[in-house]
Scaffold this motif. Sequence first.
Motif, PDB file in Angstrom:
ATOM      1  N   GLU A   1       0.821  -1.211   0.000  1.00  0.00           N
ATOM      2  CA  GLU A   1       0.000   0.000   0.000  1.00  0.00           C
ATOM      3  C   GLU A   1       0.856   1.263   0.000  1.00  0.00           C
ATOM      4  OE1 GLU A   1      -2.167  -3.475   1.230  1.00  0.00           O
ATOM      5  OE2 GLU A   1      -0.352  -2.579   2.076  1.00  0.00           O
ATOM      6  N   GLY A   2       2.044   1.189   0.597  1.00  0.00           N
ATOM      7  CA  GLY A   2       2.954   2.315   0.563  1.00  0.00           C
ATOM      8  C   GLY A   2       3.491   2.565  -0.834  1.00  0.00           C
TER       9      GLY A   2
ATOM     10  N   LYS B   1       1.878   1.849  -3.525  1.00  0.00           N
ATOM     11  CA  LYS B   1       0.752   2.406  -4.281  1.00  0.00           C
ATOM     12  C   LYS B   1       0.568   3.886  -3.959  1.00  0.00           C
ATOM     13  CE  LYS B   1      -2.311   0.452  -6.221  1.00  0.00           C
ATOM     14  NZ  LYS B   1      -2.649   0.219  -7.648  1.00  0.00           N
ATOM     15  N   THR B   2       0.728   4.243  -2.694  1.00  0.00           N
ATOM     16  CA  THR B   2       0.496   5.613  -2.248  1.00  0.00           C
ATOM     17  C   THR B   2       1.604   6.560  -2.695  1.00  0.00           C
ATOM     18  OG1 THR B   2      -0.696   4.813  -0.301  1.00  0.00           O
ATOM     19  CG2 THR B   2       0.133   7.075  -0.221  1.00  0.00           C
ATOM     20  N   ASP B   3       2.848   6.124  -2.569  1.00  0.00           N
ATOM     21  CA  ASP B   3       3.984   7.002  -2.846  1.00  0.00           C
ATOM     22  C   ASP B   3       5.091   6.216  -3.546  1.00  0.00           C
ATOM     23  OD1 ASP B   3       5.750   9.074  -2.924  1.00  0.00           O
ATOM     24  OD2 ASP B   3       5.975   9.298  -0.761  1.00  0.00           O
TER      25      ASP B   3
ATOM     26  N   GLN C   1       9.196   5.469  -2.349  1.00  0.00           N
ATOM     27  CA  GLN C   1       9.451   4.081  -1.983  1.00  0.00           C
ATOM     28  C   GLN C   1      10.496   3.442  -2.903  1.00  0.00           C
ATOM     29  OE1 GLN C   1       8.115   2.366   0.793  1.00  0.00           O
ATOM     30  NE2 GLN C   1       7.577   4.475   1.298  1.00  0.00           N
TER      31      GLN C   1
ATOM     32  N   GLU D   1      -5.552  -3.457  -6.982  1.00  0.00           N
ATOM     33  CA  GLU D   1      -6.187  -2.367  -6.241  1.00  0.00           C
ATOM     34  C   GLU D   1      -6.137  -2.611  -4.739  1.00  0.00           C
ATOM     35  OE1 GLU D   1     -10.146  -2.079  -7.708  1.00  0.00           O
ATOM     36  OE2 GLU D   1      -9.549  -1.354  -9.685  1.00  0.00           O
TER      37      GLU D   1
ATOM     38  N   TYR E   1       0.563   2.078   6.225  1.00  0.00           N
ATOM     39  CA  TYR E   1      -0.188   2.672   5.122  1.00  0.00           C
ATOM     40  C   TYR E   1      -1.599   2.108   4.983  1.00  0.00           C
ATOM     41  CZ  TYR E   1       4.280   4.547   3.540  1.00  0.00           C
ATOM     42  OH  TYR E   1       5.476   5.210   3.470  1.00  0.00           O
ATOM     43  N   TYR E   2      -1.937   1.081   5.746  1.00  0.00           N
ATOM     44  CA  TYR E   2      -3.244   0.445   5.568  1.00  0.00           C
ATOM     45  C   TYR E   2      -3.970   0.396   6.897  1.00  0.00           C
ATOM     46  CZ  TYR E   2      -6.848  -2.878   4.227  1.00  0.00           C
ATOM     47  OH  TYR E   2      -8.057  -3.482   3.983  1.00  0.00           O
TER      48      TYR E   2
END
Length: 333
Positions: free
Chosen positions: A227-228, A230-232, A236, A295, A328-329
Motif C-alpha cells: 500500500e505504501g 501504491k500511495t507514494d 518508496q 487495487e 499505510y493500511y
Amino acid sequence: MSTSTKPNSLEDIEECKLKQLQLTLPKILWLGSYPTYLYQGFWCPVLEPTISFQTHFQAHDSDIILASLPKSGTTWLKSLIFSVVNRNKFPDLSKHPLHTQNPHELVLQFKYKLYSKIKGCQLDLTQLPSPRLLATDIPYPSLPGSIKTSKCKIVYVCRNPLDTFISLWHFNLRCERDEIITPDMIMKYFEDFCKGDFPFGSYEDHILGYWNEHTRNSNKVLFLEYEGLKTDPYDQVKRLAEFMGCPFSKVEEKGNIVEEIVKLCSLDSLKEKEVNKSGKFYDFVENNALFRKGEVGDWINYLNPSIVKELLHDLQEKLKKSGFSFKYYQQNF
C-alpha cells in the motif's frame, strides 16, 4: 534371487529421506488438489524444492533476495528491483527487457525455477550476473543459513491480508488443477486462510518473521508495504534503490529516471506487454494470470465485512501483541 531396493546414490538417499519425512508431516490439500505439508511451522506446498534450497544454496554477499507471501506484489517488486539495479545497463527504456520478458524470468523464484527437484540440484548459479536477483516465499526462520549469515540483502513486501487473500484466490482459480474450485467456495477458503492453512502461511507468522529481523537489522532486511508503494511509489522506489546500494543520483532524479522506472514497472504498463498477455513462464499458469487489478480494498467486492471482522480477530490480535501495525493500511469494517 531378490532384487535389492537399497538406494544406490546420494540423490536416491535424499529422495528416500524426503518420502519418509512426508509420511511424518501433517498434510492438507489446498484447494482440494495441492498436497501441502506442515514443515518447520509453515504450510509448504513444494517440500522437495524447499529442502533442496535449504540444503544446497550458498548466498553471496552481493545477492539481493525478494521475499513475500504469494500475491503480495511479488511480480511488481521483481520488475522494480530488476529495473533499478540494472538501470545503467538499459538506459534506453524503449529497449528494456521488460518489453520482451516476464518479470519472473528476470528475478528467478527458488522453488519453481532453481530448485524444482532434488535430483540434479547441484545448480550452477555462477552464470547469473552480480548482483544475483532471486526470490522466495519461505518464512524467515526457514531460510538457508547462508542467507542469514552473509551480507546479502533481503527485500520483503507485505500486503494487507484481505487483498492478499483475494489476489491469491483469483490466481488459484486460473491455475491448472485436477479438481474444479468454484467462486462460491470463497468463504470456506478464506476461513482456512485466517487459520493459517494456506501455502507458506500463516500470514501473521510470515510477516512477523521478516518484520522482527528488519527491526533488529534494517541494513539486512528492508520491509515494504504494498500500500505504501501504491500511495507514494516515487519515494518508496528511491528507498528501495538506497537499500540495495544503488541510490539515484541528483542528476538521475532531475532527469526523471525514477518516474520513468515507476511508469515502466506499473501494473498497467506490464499488463500491456505482449509477453504478459499470452504464453507461460510457469507450466501451471498462463502469464496473464500474474496480473489482475492490483487495487487496494478490492476485497470488499467479494467478502462480507461482518464475517471478515470475526474471522480476522485472532490474526489481528497476534500482530497487535507483537507490536506490528501497518503504516499505510488501516482496516475499517
